[in-house]
Scaffold this motif. Sequence first.
Motif: not given
Length: 127
Positions: A44-48, A74-92
């Motif tokens: 953290x912090x999260x992206x916008x 609201x989380x102040x201290x932590x971690x996040x994971x993001x995956x865009x499963x729509x994208x192919x051939x790009x940075x998901x």
Amino acid sequence: RGIANEYINTHGGWHGDGNTFIGIQFSNEDFEKRICQTERWKKFPLTENISAIIYGVSNEEMTCEPWSLGEIPAIKNGYYYFENRYLEGEDKYDDSAIKGSYQRSFNYTIALYDADTMILYYCEEDF
């Protein structure tokens, strides 16, 4: 090991559209130790963009309702994971495609880990 304290799944609509929310309570820091060793989990912090998806935003650049399934404090201290499963051939794992919303559909996974409470919030959206 964690225990699911909340599970909501609305999938099953048109083409499998829907949302999944799972809240998992951990009893020790083993999960946090594991995610700290992976490059896909970010501190953290999260992206916008991810903050907008989870907590909502309305400004000149975008309007986004907050995540509607399950309550994510609201989380102040932590971690996040993001995956865009729509994208192919790009940075998901790059959340920048959300801004401006050029995608025809949204299929993404967001996981938030609150290191203070040892709760993992798993969010999956398909529409």
